[in-house]
Structures are given as structure tokens and as C-alpha cells.
Design a protein around this motif. Sequence first.
Motif, PDB file in Angstrom:
ATOM      1  N   PRO A   1      57.417  46.696  36.765  1.00 23.59           N
ATOM      2  CA  PRO A   1      58.286  46.765  37.797  1.00 23.59           C
ATOM      3  C   PRO A   1      60.230  47.625  37.599  1.00 23.59           C
ATOM      4  O   PRO A   1      60.018  47.793  37.308  1.00 23.59           O
ATOM      5  N   VAL A   2      60.102  48.173  38.670  1.00 23.96           N
ATOM      6  CA  VAL A   2      61.273  48.479  38.772  1.00 23.96           C
ATOM      7  C   VAL A   2      62.116  47.888  40.099  1.00 23.96           C
ATOM      8  O   VAL A   2      62.350  47.972  41.017  1.00 23.96           O
ATOM      9  N   VAL A   3      63.779  48.335  39.600  1.00 22.84           N
ATOM     10  CA  VAL A   3      64.646  47.125  40.887  1.00 22.84           C
ATOM     11  C   VAL A   3      66.159  48.482  40.593  1.00 22.84           C
ATOM     12  O   VAL A   3      66.420  49.260  39.934  1.00 22.84           O
ATOM     13  N   TYR A   4      66.517  49.048  41.895  1.00 21.27           N
ATOM     14  CA  TYR A   4      67.372  49.196  41.464  1.00 21.27           C
ATOM     15  C   TYR A   4      68.174  48.351  41.681  1.00 21.27           C
ATOM     16  O   TYR A   4      68.691  47.499  42.961  1.00 21.27           O
ATOM     17  N   THR A   5      69.690  48.987  41.059  1.00 22.09           N
ATOM     18  CA  THR A   5      71.010  48.678  41.172  1.00 22.09           C
ATOM     19  C   THR A   5      72.147  49.248  41.424  1.00 22.09           C
ATOM     20  O   THR A   5      72.012  50.867  40.650  1.00 22.09           O
ATOM     21  N   PHE A   6      73.871  48.962  41.546  1.00 21.76           N
ATOM     22  CA  PHE A   6      74.149  49.259  41.367  1.00 21.76           C
ATOM     23  C   PHE A   6      75.150  49.285  40.411  1.00 21.76           C
ATOM     24  O   PHE A   6      75.109  48.406  39.597  1.00 21.76           O
ATOM     25  N   VAL A   7      75.638  50.655  40.054  1.00 22.43           N
ATOM     26  CA  VAL A   7      76.491  50.430  38.530  1.00 22.43           C
ATOM     27  C   VAL A   7      77.219  49.734  38.403  1.00 22.43           C
ATOM     28  O   VAL A   7      77.886  48.291  37.752  1.00 22.43           O
ATOM     29  N   PRO A   8      78.529  49.444  39.039  1.00 18.56           N
ATOM     30  CA  PRO A   8      79.097  47.992  39.443  1.00 18.56           C
ATOM     31  C   PRO A   8      79.130  46.673  39.702  1.00 18.56           C
ATOM     32  O   PRO A   8      77.951  47.250  40.304  1.00 18.56           O
ATOM     33  N   GLY A   9      78.932  45.543  38.807  1.00 15.47           N
ATOM     34  CA  GLY A   9      78.564  44.315  39.278  1.00 15.47           C
ATOM     35  C   GLY A   9      76.704  44.900  38.287  1.00 15.47           C
ATOM     36  O   GLY A   9      76.037  43.853  39.611  1.00 15.47           O
ATOM     37  N   ASN A  10      76.375  46.094  38.180  1.00 16.71           N
ATOM     38  CA  ASN A  10      75.243  45.862  37.424  1.00 16.71           C
ATOM     39  C   ASN A  10      74.842  44.141  36.820  1.00 16.71           C
ATOM     40  O   ASN A  10      75.090  44.241  35.333  1.00 16.71           O
ATOM     41  N   LEU A  11      73.448  43.856  36.627  1.00 15.18           N
ATOM     42  CA  LEU A  11      72.853  42.920  36.119  1.00 15.18           C
ATOM     43  C   LEU A  11      71.542  43.021  35.097  1.00 15.18           C
ATOM     44  O   LEU A  11      70.875  42.214  35.333  1.00 15.18           O
ATOM     45  N   THR A  12      72.011  44.292  34.511  1.00 14.65           N
ATOM     46  CA  THR A  12      70.906  44.921  33.540  1.00 14.65           C
ATOM     47  C   THR A  12      70.345  43.570  33.212  1.00 14.65           C
ATOM     48  O   THR A  12      68.739  43.531  32.593  1.00 14.65           O
ATOM     49  N   GLU A  13      71.277  43.214  32.406  1.00 19.55           N
ATOM     50  CA  GLU A  13      70.373  42.176  31.072  1.00 19.55           C
ATOM     51  C   GLU A  13      69.793  41.703  31.922  1.00 19.55           C
ATOM     52  O   GLU A  13      68.642  41.051  31.420  1.00 19.55           O
ATOM     53  N   LEU A  14      70.178  41.271  33.305  1.00 16.23           N
ATOM     54  CA  LEU A  14      68.670  40.077  33.857  1.00 16.23           C
ATOM     55  C   LEU A  14      67.665  40.567  34.770  1.00 16.23           C
ATOM     56  O   LEU A  14      67.195  40.255  34.398  1.00 16.23           O
ATOM     57  N   ILE A  15      67.593  41.953  35.003  1.00 12.38           N
ATOM     58  CA  ILE A  15      67.040  42.552  35.572  1.00 12.38           C
ATOM     59  C   ILE A  15      65.854  42.781  34.470  1.00 12.38           C
ATOM     60  O   ILE A  15      64.900  42.950  34.523  1.00 12.38           O
ATOM     61  N   ARG A  16      66.028  43.192  33.134  1.00 14.45           N
ATOM     62  CA  ARG A  16      66.045  43.492  32.287  1.00 14.45           C
ATOM     63  C   ARG A  16      64.867  42.264  31.617  1.00 14.45           C
ATOM     64  O   ARG A  16      63.919  42.096  31.103  1.00 14.45           O
ATOM     65  N   SER A  17      65.440  40.634  31.409  1.00 13.15           N
ATOM     66  CA  SER A  17      64.647  39.759  31.000  1.00 13.15           C
ATOM     67  C   SER A  17      63.610  39.658  32.141  1.00 13.15           C
ATOM     68  O   SER A  17      62.495  38.313  31.452  1.00 13.15           O
ATOM     69  N   PHE A  18      63.355  40.588  33.130  1.00 10.38           N
ATOM     70  CA  PHE A  18      61.963  40.153  33.790  1.00 10.38           C
ATOM     71  C   PHE A  18      61.253  40.666  33.619  1.00 10.38           C
ATOM     72  O   PHE A  18      60.162  41.055  34.385  1.00 10.38           O
ATOM     73  N   GLY A  19      61.602  41.886  32.608  1.00  6.74           N
ATOM     74  CA  GLY A  19      60.729  43.124  31.660  1.00  6.74           C
ATOM     75  C   GLY A  19      60.585  44.076  33.493  1.00  6.74           C
ATOM     76  O   GLY A  19      59.380  45.220  32.975  1.00  6.74           O
ATOM     77  N   ALA A  20      62.078  43.880  34.219  1.00 10.39           N
ATOM     78  CA  ALA A  20      61.661  45.361  34.671  1.00 10.39           C
ATOM     79  C   ALA A  20      62.918  46.577  34.823  1.00 10.39           C
ATOM     80  O   ALA A  20      63.326  46.078  33.955  1.00 10.39           O
ATOM     81  N   LEU A  21      62.227  47.771  35.036  1.00  9.21           N
ATOM     82  CA  LEU A  21      63.104  48.790  34.842  1.00  9.21           C
ATOM     83  C   LEU A  21      64.293  49.569  36.137  1.00  9.21           C
ATOM     84  O   LEU A  21      64.465  49.482  36.922  1.00  9.21           O
ATOM     85  N   PRO A  22      65.724  49.395  35.675  1.00  2.83           N
ATOM     86  CA  PRO A  22      67.101  49.818  36.060  1.00  2.83           C
ATOM     87  C   PRO A  22      66.865  50.914  36.754  1.00  2.83           C
ATOM     88  O   PRO A  22      66.551  51.840  35.517  1.00  2.83           O
ATOM     89  N   VAL A  23      67.546  50.913  38.149  1.00  2.00           N
ATOM     90  CA  VAL A  23      67.594  52.728  38.339  1.00  2.00           C
ATOM     91  C   VAL A  23      68.952  52.305  39.269  1.00  2.00           C
ATOM     92  O   VAL A  23      69.130  50.988  40.233  1.00  2.00           O
ATOM     93  N   LEU A  24      69.649  53.417  38.749  1.00  5.91           N
ATOM     94  CA  LEU A  24      70.868  53.462  39.334  1.00  5.91           C
ATOM     95  C   LEU A  24      71.627  54.449  40.687  1.00  5.91           C
ATOM     96  O   LEU A  24      71.084  55.356  39.857  1.00  5.91           O
ATOM     97  N   PRO A  25      71.939  53.773  41.459  1.00  9.05           N
ATOM     98  CA  PRO A  25      71.903  55.763  42.327  1.00  9.05           C
ATOM     99  C   PRO A  25      72.374  56.395  41.841  1.00  9.05           C
ATOM    100  O   PRO A  25      72.945  57.411  42.105  1.00  9.05           O
TER     101      PRO A  25
END
Lengths: 426, 426, 392
Positions: free
Chosen positions: B33-57
Motif C-alpha cells: 500500500p502507498v500513502v502520500y503525506t507531507f514532510v512537516p508532521g510526517n508520521l512515517t513510523e506509523l505509516i510504515r507500521s502498517f506496511g505502507a510506503l510513504p510518498v512525499l509530494p
Amino acid sequence: MRCFVGIDLGSTTTKAVVLDEASEVLGRGITNSRSNYDLAAEIARTEAFVSARFRLLERAVERAAGRETLARLLRAFRLEQMLTQLSALRGKVEEEIGKRPVPGQKALRAAVAAIFDGIVAEEEARFLEADPPARSDFFRDAAGSAYARLAERAAAASGGAVTFDALLGLYDQCIVRVENEPLELGFREHIGQALERVGNASGVREAVDAAVDAPLDPVATVGTGYGRARLPFPKEQIRSEILCHGLGAHVLFPGTRTVLDIGGQDTKAIQVDPAGIVTSFQMNDRCAAGCGRYLGYIADEMNMGLHELGPLALGSRRPVRITSTCTVFAGAELRERLSLGERREDILAGLHRAVILRAMSLLARSGGIDDEFTFTGGVAKNPAAVEALRRLVAENYGERRINISADSIYTGALGAAHFARRGAAA
Amino acid sequence: MSDQDKDRSMLLQKEMLAEHYRRLEAAPETREPVVYTFVPGNLTELIRSFGALPVLPEINALQSAMRGKSQGYIAAAEKGGHSEDVCSYVKCDIGMARAGNVGPTGTRLPKPDLLLLSYTGCYTFMKWFELLREEYRCPTVFLQVPYEGDGSQTPAMRAYVARQIRETLIPALEKATGRRYDEDRLKESLARSRAAEDDLVAVLQSARKTPSPIDAYFGAVYYVGPIFSAFRGTEEGLAYYRALREEVEQRAARAEGPATPAGRLDAQKYRLVVEGPPNWTHFREFWRMFAEEGAVVVASTYSKVGGTYDLGFRHDPADPLGTLADYCSGCYTNRSLPARVEMLERYCREYSADGFLVHSVKSCNSFSAGQLTMLREVERRTGLPGAFIESDLVDARYFSAANLKNRLESYFQMLEARRTGAAVPA
Amino acid sequence: MTEPSPRAAVVDWAAQIAEDLDFAAARAHLAENPGRKAAGYLPVYAPREIVRAAGMLPVGVHGGGDRLEIIRGDAFYQSYICHLPRSVIELAQSGRLDFLSAVLFPATCDVIRNLSGTWQLVSPEVYVRYLDLPQGGASELAAEFWKEELGVLAADLGRIAGRAVTGDSLREAIAAYNAVRSLIRELYRVRRETPWRVPSEELYLLLRAGETVPLEAFVERARAYLAAVEADAGRVRDKARVVVVGAFCEPPPIGLIKTVERAGCSIVDDDFLLGNRMIDGDVPLDGDPLGALARAFVGRAVRNSTLYEADPEGKRRLIGERVAAARADGVIFASASFCDPALLDRPMLRAGAEAACIPCIAFQFAENTGQFQQFREQAGTFADAIKLWGGE
């Protein structure tokens, strides 16, 4: 004699200043920057050296023969220079006529001969006047206005054989070429002819010879201004125009703490310490809104000379409020105002105030206006801009001494020359 | 820079990024799964804990600019009705999405399974994801991070964010990824974040040394890259920061400066603090303007947009949701202007700066609105001279090299003149 | 000399107050009520009920428009930032806002947000509060957060005013503003139904004046205006009915509103001074007043560009819904230059409008725009085109 040179390569004009070892200004030169910065720098520099030599000559002649003789000699010299340039221009114009269809050549040649003979006669008459009216330092302007006037007459006299437009076209084509060739300013030759013209007063020739032969040794040069990166100087000899303007203003008015410079393409607000060293500065953002160029567009739009704007604006009693100093929209804004029936002087007064308001915000950004306040740049010559500035300064900062030098256009070059002198001394 | 001149950490980072984008490209097949999110306030650990990959626009936009692609993307967005006045990141990102969503390394980016709108420190984020939602027609989840208007996070603000994460974000992530929330996994990741954050802070604070072994603005852009984007809390991220720290500590021990586009900067004439994001369209040219003059940046605020770790914050595995709330709240652009001024003032002092510079970008009002006030305030408090220059993030139309160079040169010469002013004979 | 008509009297009163850069009416009110203090607020929405409940006078700070010359304000803002904050700073720096003991900065955009910090730095003696409006749609969590924020504001203002905000004073204030909201709804209704009777410039001036005087004065004049309008059927004019969208923060110059209406359009709905209409309907008076106020915003704030749109279809539908509710023929997107909320929203709103075959045009202005020629031409052409389409 050791001397120091400052060159300011501005967007509109290039200036050069030569200092002697006592920091006194020996000579100044100015020319249009054109698209060729190297050439502009060379011409300004040469002119500054001619004027430096002149300054030496003035000192010598004044000592030997008094002020009046000196004044006549100077005017004679200017006349010789003018005649040389006129003859160069005439040569180009005649050359150009040679390329035209043969049937029209004869009439054109006659008309052009009448024009140039007329200008030469006017120049010689001007020389004889005790106090001729002031005019532009630029050959293009002085020759151009006389040419246009006489061309109109010559066209009328030709009975339709040549038109005014054709004659003016020749001028426009050739003046650029004359300007773009470094003129043989031939100081020695010209001063010789000038001496003849004023009748070789006793002692003058000796004084002139001594001055002409004195070696001028430029030991250090500093370049500044918008085009400074184009100067063929090592990096140590380049200073930013901010620093040079700050120091130049300090030299002109040692009490200076705040400097405003409004030039063709940028506006600078500078704070300096008691030694003339810049402590903070602000420049306008990337567009030329509110700079000299903006007034230039307005002048073009109104079909007026730039120097005519200020005096007209001073006649306003109810300045219009102008909200935009955008150069791109200047024409449109002006036309709409005129179509609404607003008076030209009121619109112009509003425009001048708008330009100064932009400068006021840069000043505020840079740290405000301290006493003394020195205003430089082309716009400092505009009486309406000065008037608007005085009022706004008084309203917002209270009583401030406002310095404006007649030579303010040389401020950057002057500062550069002082940097050259300081650098050589260090 | 050729590969052999590059620091080992840089090569490491390049590999990490390439691998990340490869995984993203393959995501439609691997069903990651892929989750787009922003740099400030990015919740990378949370996103990754769901096995998802972050994309930062923002990262996509800035990398597009570094690869010279942004202008075309912006033009496409403007053609689609976007105003020239608004944020160029947004327009670049929309243009990229419409041009087939090809990411910075030339691989195709997958569509998002979820837009995680972490509304932290930037109003435009809200519009950005509303606009992206129109492009991707995918679920969007909203997290409001209250602004620290009074200079700090209140318990109510903290509770509000933590509760939103628990009550809104986690269910949305569960739904988008089909996985259950796994707090143990999150805690492990947060522990890794904490360790990497220690290393990053050591790297950033190495600039207190003279000469500084890093450039804390241009160079720091690379240093903060992994932790501000997809790699915080990952094993790769941990390894990267360990390697980076070693490298910088070795450089510091050898008293070497950082690598720059103008070569290694050992001779550091000016130590600067910088406020504001860099320009990306001319990143290396811009950096060169500093490096060639011997200017090194010793501290910057931009390197704190994804977290202000140097002020003491570390992710705390003991309180996973609370710590994420603290993290979001403390990001640089979520701080009040007085708090930002205090940071700058502190940096000037702690990093022995000679001056500070504001690079104001047209796109970003969160950064830019108020910077002129900040400039004056920092000048007043530190007595250091400030400089103000303007361009944009990824819109090359607002980058005027000649203008910036002129200002920077003037500024550096002013620093030099102020330093030596008294020593030069008048 | 003849007496001005009751309607003209109200309009003159409103124009004089709305255009007064020195806030003489507010100052006079404070002078007549020793000990009373004033709290300013910036666009778009501030909970004025709390200000009133603390016994303070709420004063809308909307900039100086085209009447104010910017001398100091430009020193605070780059050229690529909208005009409003420099105009507000100009008012402050020239001492025109020195009667405000507090200034509130709602979460409208980052420019207004950062203006709060500028204020903290420039005027440390004034109480400054950034109001982070709840975003993210209607949720109990958001309502709780907002109630908490309102509570802090109430406590702070109570301290400044020297008069604690109580449940009773809050209920009184809510009731008073319910009355104001109801009057404004009525004014908008009358204009929507019979636009020729309520020129938009008059409506705008009345609302603008209403934000700088005590609420009672506004209510009195607004009622008088409504009565006068009811008494005067006016002459029916056939103009294109338009909704003006996007001018919710930096106000358009009055000349722009006049220009649009004189060019053949009737504005039948708009975003001007939107804070007045942000809460649609009455705030309940029973139960906990802070909670009621918080829930009224969270649940019933009108959809607009400053708030997050939780509904994925919301942006595309919004214009169609507004046009239908106003029975309008078309939309004019009028945004201030450099206005992030309006300009970033515009492509979405416009796409929705075009999909629903609603005619639209767009232009940008600044509060001090002095030239209206291009607006006149655009609005005129638009009105003509609408009449042509309408005949199909």
C-alpha cells in the motif's frame, strides 16, 4: 603623478572618477552604457583622464593667466572636441548617402552640408557668447537637437527634394556608429587648437605644456556597478555598488548615515557608519517598479523629455493617488487616468509620489532614515521626486538634513576611486 | 561532482532512494500500500507500521526542479487554471501527476491508497491534498496539528492530535492497508528514529566547530533527506545516520570543510545562519554563489522543517501516539514568529555566526510572510548584519542569478568591510 | 435643504463609518463608556460572542482599502504577498489601531497566521491570539478542541476586560448575535429575491460598518434599512444574477462592487465579510453556551475556501449548490491577488461550475485597486453573454 580610478558601470550610464593623492577629484567622465560595457568603461575612463589633465591644466593656467582666460580656453577646448565629433558624424552621414539611390544623393548632400555647416556656425557662435545656456554633456543630445532643428529647415528649403524624416533617419543611423567608436579625443591636438583660438596669451602655452606633459600614473583602479562583472579586472578590484555608493556618499557629505539611490533599474537604501562603511542595505525586488526607468516609460508615454516631468509635476495642486508603480502597466494606467479627465500635472505628481513611496519602504526595511540623509542617482535630479521625498521624510522621520549633490551621478564611481586609494594605501 | 568525490553517505543515500522508488514502482504488483503525506508532521513510523510506503509530494516537486522538469509541470498546472500567484510546489506536483506520475528517479509513482493530510505548519497543504484528491479520487484522512501561536504546545493541543491519530488516522490506515494497528511494531520503529535523531543532531551541531565540517543549509538538505522523508524509523535510515555521523566526525577531526560545488570549503571566510528554504531549480548554482565567496552556512531553519531535533525533541517509544503529537507540533513552520526569531538568535550565538541571511521564497507564505519583521528583530537582538534575498522553490521564473549574485556579493563585501573597516586608513 | 430619505440616512451613516480609517465611532463608544475595552479581529471568522461576553467591543480589522496610502506597511511584506496585511500593519503603525487591547487572528491562511506573530513582535503590549479553527469536518473531537480554545479565549479576554465571562453573559451574547445573524440573513434574502432594491455596495457598507460599532447600533440601522427597503418597491431591472466567490478576506474596493453591478450584473450571493454569515442559523441557547458555540461552528460553518472540505465531492458541488440556492445565472470568481485560499480553490470550484454548465468568469483584485476598466468590460460582456444564453 599617482592617481586612483573608480569606474561605475551602471545600467544606463557609465561613470569614471580620477582622484589625486590628496583624495581630491581630478577628473570625471560619463557616457551611455550601451550594450557594450567594455567600450563604455574605456570611453568614460578616457574622458575622466582628459578631464583630469584638464584639471591640472586649469590649476596651471589659472595660476599663470587668471580665471577668465582659463574659462575661455576651456570653452575653446570643448568646441574643438565638438567640431571633431561633428566632422566624424558628417563623414558617416556622407558615407551613408553614398549608398542611397543616385538620383536623390545630390539633394541629400546639399541638405546635409547645410545642416552641418549650420551646426558648426552655431557652435562657433556659442563659443563667443559670454554665458551660453547650459545643455546636456552628451554629444548625442547636443548635436541631435541642433541637427533636428536645422534638418527641418533644410527639408523646407529643398522644396520637397528631401524629407525631414529621411534626414533624421540618416542621423539615427550614424550617431550610434559614432558613439560606438572610441573617439580620438586627441587632447594634445585639441588643446593646441584651443590655444590658437584664444590667441596664445602669454605664459599660457608654457603652463599648458607643463600640464600636458605631467605623467598621470593610475596606480589603482576599482570597478563597480551593475555591469562590474564585465570589467576586465581581477576580483580584488571589484566592489559592489552598495559599498561604493555608501562610501561615495560619505565622501560627498561626511555626515551621511543613510543613503537613498534611485537609478535606472534599481533603488538602493543604504545605512553607513561614521567611516562610510555600509552596515545594512536593501534593494528593490526583481522588477523595476518605482525605479528611474518607470519615469522613463512615463515620459515616453507622454511624449516628453525625462527632465521635463519633474517641473510639470511641481505645478500640481491635487495629486492623484497612484497605487501601482508597475512599469509594465505604466502606460495603461496613465492613459486611463488621462481619459478620466485628470490633469497631467496631477497624475505626474501622483506618479512621483508613488516612486518615492516605494523608496520609503526600502528605507524602512534597511533601518529607517538617520541624520544626515543623502539622496543620489538620476532621480535625485528630479525636483518633484525631491519634493515628495522631503515631505514624506518630514512626515515619517521628522527633521532630517537631506543632502543632494549636483554630482550625485558620480557617487558610485567616487566611492570606487576611494576604495582604490584605500586599497593602494593598505 | 563525480561519484568518487562524493561522500560515502551520499552514495548510500542514493542507493536507498533508488531502492525506495523501485519498490514504489513495483507497488501495484507487490500490492504494497502507498500513502502520500507531507514532510512537516510526517508520521512515517506509523505509516510504515502498517506496511505502507510513504510518498512525499514536496520531495517529488523539489527533485523535479533539480532535474529541470518543474517548469513544464508548472506550465501544465497553470494551463489547467492555476494562478501564477500560488505555491509552485503544488503546481509542480499537479503537473507531474498529469504527466503520468513519473517520479524523481524516472520511475513511475503509484497512485495513493490514502492521502494522509497532516495539516502541520502550512495552510497550503490542505488545498494541496484537496487538489490531489481530485486527481487520484482516493480516500483522504485529515490530521489537524494546532499551530503553536503562543510559542508552545499546550496539553489540550497534544491531546487533540494524539486522539485524532488514535480515533481517525489509525482506522483510516487500517482500512486502506487491510492491516491491524500494531503498537509494538510502531514502538520498535520509534526507537530506531530516536537513535538516528541523536546522530543527525551530532552532525548538525558539528557546525559549531571552526572550520565547520558541514554546510548546514545546502549540505544539510542531503543530511536531513532520509529522516524527513521515507526513512525515519527504518533500519536503512539508522545505518545511514551512523555512517554520516562517522564521516562528519572524521572530517571535523581533520579540520576539513564540506564538499561544495566550488570544491572543498576549508577556508571559511564567513559563517552564516540562514532562514528560509533553498531554491531548487538552480540549487548548485545558488550554493556556488556562497561557496565561491568562502561562505559556509553553520545553521539553518530549513533543516528543521521536518523536526526540531536540535532543540531537544526525540521520538519516545514509551508514549507512541503522544510522541508523534509532540513531533508534529514542534516542526519549524508550526512555530510562532517569536519562537522562530528566538531560534535564529540562538543559532547566531551558538554557532558564532558573522551574519544571517533570509532567503525568501515567493511560494511559501508559511515561511515568508513576516520574514522582514524577523530580519529586523534578529538584527536588533544580535547586532549582526542581516541580508534579504528572494527567489522561489521550483519556479525558475523567479530565480534571477544576476540579481542574487549582486546582493550576495554586496553582502559579503559589507561583512568584510565591517570586519576590516577600522583597520583601513580613511 | 431636504431631509435625506431614511434609507439614504442609513447608507450615509454606514459609508462614513466603513470608510473611516480612524475608527472614530468605536473610539467614541469607548470614550463614552469608561473602562470598556475593544478587541480587534482579522478576517474571516472570529467568535465575537466571546468578546461581547467579556464586555469588550469587537472591531473588525479589514484593512484600509483604497483610501489608505501604504508608507510603512511595505517594509513588512514582500511584493508577492497579498495587500491586506500591509494595509493592516499600516493602520497599526500609524497609531490608528491603538485603541485595541486585544487582536484576534483566525486561521484564514498562513499570512494572517504569521501576522499574529508579527503583532507579538511589534506590539508586545497588546494581547494577541491566534485562533486555530477546528478543521477536518464535523467531529465531536474537533468540537471539544474548539470549545477548549474558546474557553481559553474567554478566560483571557475576561482578565483583560476585568469582567469574567459567565454562562449568562455568554448566553446574552449568543442571543444578541443570533439576532444579528438573523437580520443579515434577512438582508441577503431581500437582495436575493429583489436585487434591484438592495444594491450590493449598500449591503456591503452596512455590514462593514456593523463590524466597528456596538451591535445595538448596527441592529437599529439594519432594521431601519430593511424597513425602508420594504417601503420602496423600486424599479425592477433585468440584470444577470451572479454569485461573487472568493473575496472573503481581503475586501474588494467598493468601486469594484459598484462596477460589477453597473455593468449589468446583480450580485445575489457573495462571500464579502463572510465571518458574519459563517455560522448558518441560530446558536442554541440551552445547555452549555461554550459547547453550543463550538458545535455551531464545527457542525454548521458554511463551506468555504478557508476550511478543509471533508466531502470528496464537496468542492465540485459547491458552486452548483450556491448558484441554485441563489437562483443565479452565473459566477464571478473574484479573488485578491496572492490569496492562497481563494486561488488554490478556484480550479476545483471552476471545474465543478463548468461541469454543471454554469457560466463563469474570473478576475483578481487588490483592496486598493483603483482602475476598474477591465472589470467593467469583463462583467459587461459576461452579463450580455448570460442574457444571450438565457434566451436559448
